[in-house]
Enzyme design. Structure first.
Site, PDB file in Angstrom:
ATOM      1  N   GLN A 132       0.862  -1.172   0.000  1.00 38.69           N
ATOM      2  CA  GLN A 132       0.000   0.000   0.000  1.00 38.69           C
ATOM      3  C   GLN A 132       0.901   1.225   0.000  1.00 38.69           C
ATOM      4  OE1 GLN A 132      -3.794  -0.648   1.548  1.00 38.69           O
ATOM      5  NE2 GLN A 132      -3.849   0.579  -0.309  1.00 38.69           N
ATOM      6  N   THR A 150       1.810  -0.128   6.992  1.00 37.82           N
ATOM      7  CA  THR A 150       0.450  -0.648   7.038  1.00 37.82           C
ATOM      8  C   THR A 150       0.502  -2.160   6.943  1.00 37.82           C
ATOM      9  OG1 THR A 150      -1.671  -0.709   5.905  1.00 37.82           O
ATOM     10  CG2 THR A 150       0.230  -0.348   4.537  1.00 37.82           C
ATOM     11  N   THR A 151      -0.496  -2.822   7.527  1.00 35.76           N
ATOM     12  CA  THR A 151      -0.565  -4.277   7.438  1.00 35.76           C
ATOM     13  C   THR A 151      -1.547  -4.655   6.331  1.00 35.76           C
ATOM     14  OG1 THR A 151      -0.075  -4.293   9.794  1.00 35.76           O
ATOM     15  CG2 THR A 151      -0.751  -6.382   8.866  1.00 35.76           C
ATOM     16  N   HIS A 152      -1.361  -4.027   5.179  1.00 31.88           N
ATOM     17  CA  HIS A 152      -2.194  -4.351   4.027  1.00 31.88           C
ATOM     18  C   HIS A 152      -1.339  -5.045   2.970  1.00 31.88           C
ATOM     19  CE1 HIS A 152      -4.766  -0.623   5.324  1.00 31.88           C
ATOM     20  NE2 HIS A 152      -4.875  -1.633   6.144  1.00 31.88           N
ATOM     21  N   ASN A 153      -0.874  -6.233   3.319  1.00 33.29           N
ATOM     22  CA  ASN A 153      -0.088  -7.035   2.384  1.00 33.29           C
ATOM     23  C   ASN A 153      -1.072  -7.812   1.519  1.00 33.29           C
ATOM     24  OD1 ASN A 153       0.927  -7.211   5.367  1.00 33.29           O
ATOM     25  ND2 ASN A 153       2.782  -7.093   4.148  1.00 33.29           N
TER      26      ASN A 153
END
Lengths: 588, 437
Positions: free
Chosen positions: A347, A515-518
């Site tokens: 992201q 962010t932890t939007h992998n």
């Protein structure tokens, strides 16, 4: 010696959002469903109880609810030429641990992607031509349209209890919602949260500039709510301990507040904690899975036979399990062949801080997904040809975090210790706000996941290896957002303005939290040669394996992923119930 | 039910009379109250339903034990009473009971061997049970319950409470006539009366006790019936009259509370949480309507709900909203610990966080329930309509005895509440009691 457990109809790997959703829906079919969760059991009381959970050092800084790298990690490199090194200290992203998974510690931002994002490649080709797709960019269509998914977005929003304001109901534009969103079949289940002063100032400034502010769709309840499973949420108290914390107030949408007590009542549902799945077992012809092998807390290896295997772990772990189990040919960036591990994306975010000597922002008052958003520079609002990039952002301001340590935003020139630091805290604590850009990230041939050739985990399995770096297209996108945000900031007349955006040549840095939007790595699509999963999240190669989660994203959307992840899980399980169970086979 | 144990106190008073009488008169089993066909067989599921409504499992199934195999410990000041095994096991259960033996246990509190059960068994109420239901229950226990060999511990109370024969004398003064007589000429209200007065044995907790520690009336013709009792320091609130929830809640809210343990006012706590979990949630919608119609009928509940003291409530809200750091300890503790869920207006959130303004546990004469909830927290039962086990955390590690007392006193005297203060010593006593359990 591997023990064989009593066979189940369905085994689910991981009991977070998607595992809970699939468990609930498949239990309705009368199937015997078992969920295996490698972390601990967790419930609001006692695990997130007030006041114990409002401990910023334990949860916000030392990550008590996150996976421990010593137990589970991956290796990371930026380019094909580098040697990947283990991610030994959590930084850039924070995979959750235990029952509820990341659904416990998220903020609650719950968007639907734009219709154009789900057929991005076609949208670009139709409107701007193939020439703007840069060399090595591997964006794809998802194989599913927004209108097909609409009922499932609606379903997830009702289960999760999302507070927001619709901007487009069946094509009719609604005042104070997002006019650029795709049509919704109805209003959000709850009205929006009240807003903090920074969000209101941003809304006012955006409106003056002709933009279209709307309330951030929030998984923080604005009132008492009962969902379709009879589960309940209470109104958010703006305690400020949301992201990285479990909610003590029953206000944050999570598997605990929205699904689990209803699921645990089902006599045909069982879950086991501290049960770590090592691999999916395949039949000799590799066309079907026979079950999974897992380790118990005591270290005993158990084979769990099942007719249907649902991978519902975190994105990285789903891909890791597929690679370890031989599900789908591993992706090779050199030959551009293979599918498993392809198209990892992240992201692109950036932000501008605004300091105001004379405004009190009361930063101890906050809610995870409090905020005001504009989509005026989102994907369907940008002329990619004119601006020279593919992508977009939502732009947002609000107070999501009221924690004292992490809320002490200071001008960057301030000394980070001693008397000057103390003086700066006195001067600036509570006098700043931030406007953020939360943007898309395209997929590329050399951004992918595979098995690491060097490092192994504590069970001797190769670690997952991530190869990822920032690319010029996405940096141009975020630099574009910088100019837009700085213009808004300037109109608000702050005393100091500071911006933080990736610029030319930026390399991926795993240390600061981003962010932890992998996403990606086991992507959905229309062609078994270019995707690991079909449009129902079913493995093309092993038909009784369905893979839930953001691993299915062929590139990253500009929004937080959970709304899409939830809708896809409902879409997939509907297909399993209607089409797969009566006649188990490859659905396409 | 455990408060029935206090009835034992009355035994001492009656002891001497009893000595004289029990030697002379043999124990007599109450005969069948209604004619039923000799080959009566209960409708499928009727027995299981009666078991739910009568909540047999509450006492006869031990935590973690086999269903109805007994061994559930009921603490009393005189020692522990161990519930009996009522599975059809011939040796350790009731496998050898005839229908008449079984009826005598329900109606007269008599075991097969003629000895008396302690009135923890609510035969004061069960003796109103219809013959249909007695037989359905008997057939269910004999044919559908798994026999379990489980020799439960023998109840050994201290003298003079270990003299079971003395209970016969108590029975003479305590027991009303057996059998249920409809009195409303209304099928719905009469069904409600039967459930509340007989099967559900609501009076066992919700009625006050008379001079002999017997229930002060076992049907609605008695003035005191259902006007409130006490269990282990907790209030069993009045279900009758202008101050009761029955009067102050709508029929719909009352039904929701019984079916799901929660409504827009309150969440169920204490022993009643177990009653909702094991019994009330399984009632048919029709039976719940009957219970509600009956309760509202005997309360004379009006459709128009009474007004609360709004001015006093506004003062509390203003005090809390002002959040003046120099405020008293009680309101300050409320802001620091309770306000996140229950809010400055004390209204909580409908169905999720209970209302404290007017809450029967908060304003009860007995402060034990309120103190226990502050110390230990509470958890709503999981029900079909509302599966969530919503919980309030306990504050025993966070608040001192004085703080609990000040907070409890604040709650009892704020908004429209107007109950007496809670003393620190009461908190000390509850803490010690909890530690002992």
């Amino acid at each position: 010696m591997v023990a064989t457990a009593k066979k189940k109809d369905v085994v689910i790997v991981g009991l977070g959002w998607t595992g809970s959703i699939v468990g609930m829906e498949l239990c309705k079919e009368g199937l015997e469903v078992l969920a295996l969760e490698r972390g601990d059991d967790r419930d609001t009381v006692p695990d997130f109880r007030y006041p114990n959970v409002a401990d910023e050092l334990k949860y916000g800084v030392r990550y008590a609810l996150m996976q421990k790298p010593r137990n589970s990690t991956l290796t990371i490199r930026r380019t094909l030429g580098e040697t990947a090194l283990p991610y030994r200290a959590l930084g850039s992203f924070l995979p959750g641990d235990g029952i509820g998974g990341a659904g416990v510690h998220w903020n609650g931002n719950t968007f639907r992607p734009m219709a154009e994002e789900l057929r991005l490649r076609s949208y670009v080709l139709e409107n701007f031509g193939e020439s703007i797709i840069s060399e090595g960019m591997t964006i794809q269509d998802w194989g599913i349209t927004y209108s097909e998914l609409e009922p499932y977005f609606d379903r997830f929003e009702k289960v999760a209890g999302i507070a927001g304001k619709a901007g487009n109901i069946n094509g009719k534009i609604v005042e104070s919602g997002n006019p650029f969103e795709a049509p919704r079949s109805g209003e959000y289940p709850m009205p929006p949260l009240p807003q903090t002063v920074d969000a209101l100032m941003f809304a006012e400034a955006a409106r003056r500039m002709g933009y279209h502010p709307y309330p951030l769709p929030s998984g923080n309840a604005s009132e008492a709510y009962t969902n379709p499973y009879g589960m309940q949420l209470g109104p958010c108290s703006f305690c400020g301990f949301c992201d990285r914390f479990g909610c003590f107030n029953y206000s944050k949408s999570s598997p605990q507040t929205c699904i689990l007590d209803a699921l645990k009542r089902k006599p045909n549902f069982e879950y086991r904690v501290n049960a770590e799945v090592l691999r999916v077992e395949l039949s000799p012809d590799h066309k079907t899975a026979t079950g999974v092998t897992y380790l118990t807390a005591e270290g005993a290896e158990v084979f769990q036979p099942a007719d249907l295997v649902i991978l519902a772990a975190y994105q990285l772990h789903n891909v890791h399990l597929m690679l370890l189990s031989g599900i789908g040919k591993p992706y090779d960036p050199v030959s551009d062949e293979g599918i498993t591990g392809k198209n990892y994306a992240y992201q692109m975010t950036g932000s501008t801080s605004l300091f105001f000597k004379d405004i009190d922002f009361n930063p101890f008052v906050g809610a995870g997904s409090n905020g005001i958003v504009i989509d005026d520079f989102a994907i369907n609002r940008i002329d990619f040809g004119a601006h020279g990039f593919i992508g977009g952002s939502y732009i947002c301001a609000g107070t999501s975090n009221g924690q004292p340590i992490r809320s002490m935003r200071l001008p960057t020139r301030t000394q980070s210790w001693g008397g000057q630091w103390k003086q700066a805290i006195k001067e600036w604590y509570g006098h700043s706000m931030s406007i953020g850009s939360h943007g898309s990230n395209m997929s590329y041939r050399d951004s992918y996941l595979d098995l690491d050739p060097t490092y192994k985990d504590r069970y001797g399995r190769p670690l997952l290896r991530m190869t990822f770096n920032w690319k010029p297209n996405d940096i141009r996108m975020t630099q574009f957002m910088k100019t837009k945000i700085e213009a808004i900031a300037k109109s608000m007349n702050p005393d100091i303005t500071e911006s933080d955006y990736k610029s030319n040549g930026a390399m991926y840095d795993v240390r600061p939290y981003q962010t932890t939007h992998n996403v990606g790595g086991a992507i959905m699509g229309t062609d078994p040669n270019t995707s690991a999963l079909n449009r129902y999240l079913q493995s093309w190669d092993v038909h009784n394996v369905f893979v839930m989660g953001a691993n299915a994203f062929p590139q990253n959307i500009q929004y937080n992923p959970t709304g899409m992840v939830g809708a896809l899980a409902y879409w997939s399980v509907a297909a399993i119930r209607k089409d797969y169970l009566p006649n188990p086979r490859s659905l396409i | 039910m455990r408060t029935l144990l206090t009835t034992i106190l009355a035994l001492a008073v009656l002891g001497l009379i009893a000595v004289a009488l029990t030697g002379l008169v043999p124990a007599r089993k109450t005969p069948v109250q209604q004619r039923v066909a000799g080959d009566f067989t209960s409708a499928g599921g009727q027995g299981e339903y009666v078991v739910r409504v009568a909540d047999c499992a509450a006492c006869h199934t031990a935590k973690g034990g086999k269903p109805f195999a007994g061994g559930h410990a009921i603490p009393s000041p005189f020692g522990t009473i161990w519930s009996t095994n009522i599975t059809p096991d011939p040796e350790t259960g009731i496998g050898s009971y005839t229908l008449d033996d079984f009826r005598a246990a329900l109606y007269d509190g008599l075991r097969k061997d003629g000895t008396c059960l302690y009135p923890a068994m609510p035969y004061e109420n069960y003796r109103k049970m219809s013959e249909d239901d007695v037989r359905a229950l008997y057939q269910h226990f004999m044919n559908e319950v798994e026999p379990v060999s489980n020799q439960v511990k023998e109840t050994r109370l201290t003298f003079p409470f270990n003299q079971r024969w003395a209970i016969r004398a108590w029975n003479w003064v305590a027991l009303d006539d057996a059998g249920f007589k409809p009195r409303y000429n209304d099928l719905v209200r009469d069904r409600g009366a039967y459930i509340v007065e007989a099967l559900g044995h609501c009076g066992a907790c919700h009625s006050p006790r008379n001079l002999f520690s017997a229930q002060d009336g076992t049907d609605a013709t008695a003035q005191a019936f259902l006007t409130g009792g006490e269990i282990d320091g907790w209030p069993a609130p009045s279900l009758r009259g202008p101050a009761s929830a029955v009067t102050n809640w709508s029929a719909e809210e009352l039904k929701a509370f019984l079916a799901s343990g929660r409504n827009s006012h309150s969440g169920v706590t204490g022993e009643m949480a177990v009653v909702v979990q094991d019994s009330m949630q399984f009632l048919t919608s029709k039976d719940l309507d009957a219970v509600v119609a009956y309760l509202r009928g005997i309360s004379g509940a009006a459709e128009q709900l009474p007004a609360r003291n709004d001015d006093k409530a506004k003062q509390t809200i203003a005090l809390l909203n002002a959040a003046d750091p120099s405020m008293d300890l009680g309101p300050r503790l409320y802001l620091d610990n309770c306000n996140g869920c229950h809010f400055t207006n004390g209204k909580g959130a409908k169905g999720v966080f209970p209302e404290l303004d007017g809450n029967s546990i908060v304003v009860a004469r007995q402060g034990g329930g309120l103190i226990d909830v502050i110390l230990n927290g509470a958890r709503m039962p999981s029900t079909e309509s509302n599966p969530m086990r919503l919980a309030m955390p306990g504050f025993r590690d966070r608040l001192s005895d004085k703080e609990v007392a000040d907070l409890a006193t604040f709650l009892r005297q704020s908004w429209s509440n107007n109950a007496g203060p809670i003393d620190e010593t009461a908190v000390v006593a509850r803490r010690q009691k909890l530690a002992a359990h």
